[in-house]
Design a protein around this motif. Structure first.
Motif, PDB file in Angstrom:
ATOM      1  N   ALA A 501       0.823  -1.206   0.000  1.00 14.15           N
ATOM      2  CA  ALA A 501       0.000   0.000   0.000  1.00 14.15           C
ATOM      3  C   ALA A 501       0.857   1.256   0.000  1.00 14.15           C
ATOM      4  O   ALA A 501       0.534   2.251  -0.661  1.00 14.15           O
ATOM      5  CB  ALA A 501      -0.934  -0.011   1.214  1.00 14.15           C
ATOM      6  N   ALA A 504       1.912   2.403  -3.338  1.00 14.86           N
ATOM      7  CA  ALA A 504       0.866   3.000  -4.159  1.00 14.86           C
ATOM      8  C   ALA A 504       0.612   4.462  -3.826  1.00 14.86           C
ATOM      9  O   ALA A 504       0.432   5.287  -4.731  1.00 14.86           O
ATOM     10  CB  ALA A 504      -0.434   2.202  -4.002  1.00 14.86           C
ATOM     11  N   HIS A 505       0.611   4.806  -2.528  1.00 15.53           N
ATOM     12  CA  HIS A 505       0.211   6.177  -2.200  1.00 15.53           C
ATOM     13  C   HIS A 505       1.223   6.945  -1.345  1.00 15.53           C
ATOM     14  O   HIS A 505       0.908   8.016  -0.846  1.00 15.53           O
ATOM     15  CB  HIS A 505      -1.180   6.183  -1.517  1.00 15.53           C
ATOM     16  N   TRP A 509       5.216  10.519  -7.233  1.00 15.00           N
ATOM     17  CA  TRP A 509       5.197  10.196  -8.654  1.00 15.00           C
ATOM     18  C   TRP A 509       5.365  11.473  -9.464  1.00 15.00           C
ATOM     19  O   TRP A 509       4.745  12.486  -9.190  1.00 15.00           O
ATOM     20  CB  TRP A 509       3.864   9.543  -9.042  1.00 15.00           C
ATOM     21  N   GLU A 514       3.925   6.910 -15.107  1.00 19.11           N
ATOM     22  CA  GLU A 514       2.803   6.089 -14.659  1.00 19.11           C
ATOM     23  C   GLU A 514       3.269   4.675 -14.301  1.00 19.11           C
ATOM     24  O   GLU A 514       2.443   3.792 -14.076  1.00 19.11           O
ATOM     25  CB  GLU A 514       1.732   6.023 -15.744  1.00 19.11           C
ATOM     26  N   ARG A 551       1.186   2.156 -12.197  1.00 24.67           N
ATOM     27  CA  ARG A 551       0.581   2.847 -11.067  1.00 24.67           C
ATOM     28  C   ARG A 551      -0.884   2.443 -10.880  1.00 24.67           C
ATOM     29  O   ARG A 551      -1.346   2.238  -9.756  1.00 24.67           O
ATOM     30  CB  ARG A 551       0.701   4.362 -11.275  1.00 24.67           C
ATOM     31  N   GLN A 552      -1.612   2.297 -11.982  1.00 32.04           N
ATOM     32  CA  GLN A 552      -3.030   1.966 -11.874  1.00 32.04           C
ATOM     33  C   GLN A 552      -3.236   0.572 -11.300  1.00 32.04           C
ATOM     34  O   GLN A 552      -4.217   0.317 -10.586  1.00 32.04           O
ATOM     35  CB  GLN A 552      -3.723   2.094 -13.230  1.00 32.04           C
ATOM     36  N   LEU A 554      -1.191  -0.834  -9.062  1.00 34.50           N
ATOM     37  CA  LEU A 554      -0.937  -0.669  -7.626  1.00 34.50           C
ATOM     38  C   LEU A 554      -2.164  -0.092  -6.927  1.00 34.50           C
ATOM     39  O   LEU A 554      -2.558  -0.554  -5.840  1.00 34.50           O
ATOM     40  CB  LEU A 554       0.270   0.244  -7.413  1.00 34.50           C
ATOM     41  N   GLU A 555      -2.770   0.917  -7.535  1.00 33.13           N
ATOM     42  CA  GLU A 555      -3.926   1.555  -6.913  1.00 33.13           C
ATOM     43  C   GLU A 555      -5.126   0.616  -6.875  1.00 33.13           C
ATOM     44  O   GLU A 555      -5.922   0.644  -5.924  1.00 33.13           O
ATOM     45  CB  GLU A 555      -4.269   2.835  -7.667  1.00 33.13           C
ATOM     46  N   LEU A 558      -4.469  -1.720  -4.018  1.00 30.37           N
ATOM     47  CA  LEU A 558      -4.639  -0.943  -2.789  1.00 30.37           C
ATOM     48  C   LEU A 558      -6.121  -0.797  -2.446  1.00 30.37           C
ATOM     49  O   LEU A 558      -6.519  -0.932  -1.282  1.00 30.37           O
ATOM     50  CB  LEU A 558      -3.991   0.433  -2.949  1.00 30.37           C
ATOM     51  N   ALA A 559      -6.964  -0.501  -3.459  1.00 30.54           N
ATOM     52  CA  ALA A 559      -8.392  -0.353  -3.214  1.00 30.54           C
ATOM     53  C   ALA A 559      -8.985  -1.643  -2.647  1.00 30.54           C
ATOM     54  O   ALA A 559      -9.822  -1.608  -1.729  1.00 30.54           O
ATOM     55  CB  ALA A 559      -9.101   0.042  -4.513  1.00 30.54           C
ATOM     56  N   CYS A 571      -0.715   7.554   4.970  1.00 28.84           N
ATOM     57  CA  CYS A 571       0.673   7.297   4.581  1.00 28.84           C
ATOM     58  C   CYS A 571       1.588   7.638   5.744  1.00 28.84           C
ATOM     59  O   CYS A 571       1.585   8.781   6.217  1.00 28.84           O
ATOM     60  CB  CYS A 571       1.040   8.137   3.355  1.00 28.84           C
TER      61      CYS A 571
END
Length: 587
Positions: A501, A504-505, A509, A514, A551-552, A554-555, A558-559, A571
């Motif tokens: 996580a 991801a955040h 970046w 990306e 990146r997408q 990872l997100e 994470l979601a 974070c």
């Protein structure tokens, strides 16, 4: 002696890479000084590094600035030279001290025997051999403290009433290497020695500690003052409160241990000569020649005993314990071994002294037998970064070679002690010198090939594949050498779901990027939450794999983790405690 020191400490010094975890931090900070032009504050991976003062970084940086890359392709020679040269200087200083100050008037022993034996008594200590090839502060600190203490004793033995300027300057440089601890160790050594000699007042007048404190301040305070002005509270809290006060009062980074922690460390670290050194220390602390007192010029054994005792007392009392902390005692071990050799050569071999000699030889034989029985213990050594270590070591036969050398050394020593050969201890030491080029160095090369070369391969792959502005992370096993060899800032994370996580955040970046590069070890890659991430493998080496993650993706993972309540949404403030011990961000 210079030739032997070169074999022990300087041969093949830069042929292997830097060893994780700590040496790459020192090397990266020193190289950054050269590249950035900022010679005040050591910085690693974009953060200040306050755990040690600046002298070792300056010396390493000098190497990076002067040595051509062709001479130092792995970047390890410049970083290791301060330690190797420091060990060499101590060896030569011990020999010089006992050459100039023989402890027995009209001694029949060969003039060169005791100095050479003392020098090898220090240089052959496994603790010294390993740290002399390690890019950290410990041997530089040991050398500067040792030069200061040997200078103090010379001054006292000469009954010189001038200020020992050179010794105090050496202590000032030691404070610039590892902090105020140098003054604590030197002060306790001198206090114990003065009390045992019954001459506290005389030693105070001889050493002039008040004037010496001024010299120490002139050497060390300019950098400390400048760093406090520039870095302020961050430097004060990290260096003074954490790396000095906290290390003494509480265990740092789980480096704790019982009161007897340094007993096995000294036994292994000064193998096999520790029994002789301990007998010499006991004699120095308790013995007195019949019918007379020990003169200043004959008090070196007592001084060395107090030196050894002071180091053991201070670091036994400290809450944080590491094997390298007792390195400052190794010059005292060398002195005591050399003086013991002189006693045995003179025929002054009482029952306990001779028993200590036999015990030392038995320890050498035990090491040899243990090496020959490697099949019993080698498979128990588990290192995630070297899964094939046991098989590869046995295939080379290095451990068998080491065992044979130690057994031959023990056998010759026993034969010499039994037949009362002259220089039997020196024979033992000279045979043990052979295990450095035939055993220790080949073993180090093998470990470098298995443990560090894959990380260097990953660093090369990073430089080949990274896009401009693309973030770089390492997850699972944390290896600072990835930062050193890649030249890129690295985000270090663990193997947990929260670590995923964080990638991801918590990563900064760039607008144009990306994707990110991730170096992941094979054990972390098998965890379910990491397997959810689609990614393309760009390179593999050893236990590591270089991947490019979107990146997408990872997100999206994470979601899923957030919905399941398996990770925190905030974070954490980044700190590099596991990477850089306890470096704090500047406010």
């Amino acid at each position: 002696m210079a030739t032997l020191s070169a074999v022990l400490f300087l041969s093949r010094l830069g042929t292997t890479g830097l060893v994780d975890e700590t040496p790459p931090l020192f090397a990266a900070a020193a190289r950054n000084m050269v590249e950035s032009g900022d010679w005040l504050t050591p910085r690693v991976n974009g953060y200040p590094r306050f755990d040690k003062p600046v002298l070792v970084y300056w010396l390493m940086g000098l190497g990076y600035g002067l040595l051509p890359q062709a001479l130092d392709p792995l970047g390890s020679l410049a970083a290791r030279l301060p330690s190797a040269v420091s060990a060499t200087v101590v060896s030569l200083a011990l020999a010089d001290l006992l050459w100039c100050w023989p402890q027995k008037a009209g001694s029949k022993a060969k003039a060169w025997l005791v100095p050479l034996t003392a020098s090898l008594g220090f240089g052959l200590c496994p603790l010294v051999l390993i740290w002399a090839r390690t890019a950290v502060t410990d041997l530089l600190f040991t050398a500067l403290l040792g030069l200061g203490l040997m200078g103090f004793w010379r001054h006292y033995a000469r009954c010189n009433h001038h200020v020992p300027v050179g010794s105090w300057v050496a202590l000032g440089l030691a404070v610039l290497t590892k902090g105020p601890l140098a003054l604590v160790l030197a002060g306790l050594t001198c206090l114990l020695f003065a009390a045992r000699q019954g001459q506290i007042g005389r030693l105070w007048k001889t050493l002039s500690p008040l004037k010496g404190a001024v010299l120490v301040a002139l050497v060390a305070l300019p950098w400390y003052g400048a760093e406090l002005i520039v870095e302020g509270q961050a430097f004060w809290q990290s260096f003074f409160l954490y790396h000095n006060v906290a290390r003494l009062t509480q265990g740092v980074n789980n480096h704790t241990g019982p009161l007897w922690f340094y007993a096995p460390v000294l036994l292994i670290g000064a193998m096999p000569q520790l029994p002789m050194a301990l007998h010499g220390a006991w004699t120095g602390l308790t013995g007195r020649p019949r019918g007379r007192t020990i003169t200043a010029a004959q008090s070196l054994r007592r001084f060395a005993a107090c030196w050894l005792l002071a180091v053991v007392i201070i670091f036994t009392m400290a809450a944080t314990k590491l094997p390298s902390y007792v390195l400052p005692a190794m010059p005292a071990v060398g002195l005591l071994v050399g003086l013991a050799a002189g006693d045995l050569e003179e025929g002054n071999a009482g029952g306990f002294r001779r028993g200590a000699a036999w015990l030392s030889l038995a320890l050498a034989a035990l090491v040899g037998v243990g090496c020959l029985l490697q099949e019993l213990w080698l498979p128990w050594i588990r290192e995630p970064a070297m899964p094939t270590l046991a098989v590869d070591v046995q295939a080379t036969g290095i451990i068998t070679t080491i065992g044979m050398i130690w057994l031959v050394a023990a056998a010759l020593g026993m034969l010499g002690l039994w037949r009362r050969w002259q220089s039997w201890l020196l024979v033992l030491q000279l045979v043990l010198v052979i295990w450095i080029p035939l055993g220790l160095l080949p073993l180090g090369s093998l470990v470098d090939h298995l443990r560090q070369e894959p990380v260097r391969t990953m660093a090369v792959a990073v430089r080949e594949h990274v896009y401009h502005g693309e973030p770089l992370a390492m997850v699972g096993i944390k290896k600072p050498s990835l930062h050193f060899y890649s030249g890129h800032v690295v985000r270090y994370e663990g193997s947990s779901q929260q670590s995923l996580a964080n990638l991801a955040h918590c990563i900064t970046w760039s607008p144009a990027s990306e994707t990110m590069l991730v170096v992941i070890d094979q054990f972390t890659a098998q965890k379910t939450h990491w397997q959810r991430l689609p990614g393309r493998a760009l390179a593999r080496a050893g236990a590591y794999e270089l991947r490019r993650l979107r990146r997408q993706d990872l997100e999206a993972v994470l979601a899923q983790l957030l919905r399941a309540g398996e990770v925190k949404g905030d974070c954490p403030t980044p700190h590099w405690e596991s990477y850089n011990e306890r470096t704090r961000e500047r406010s």
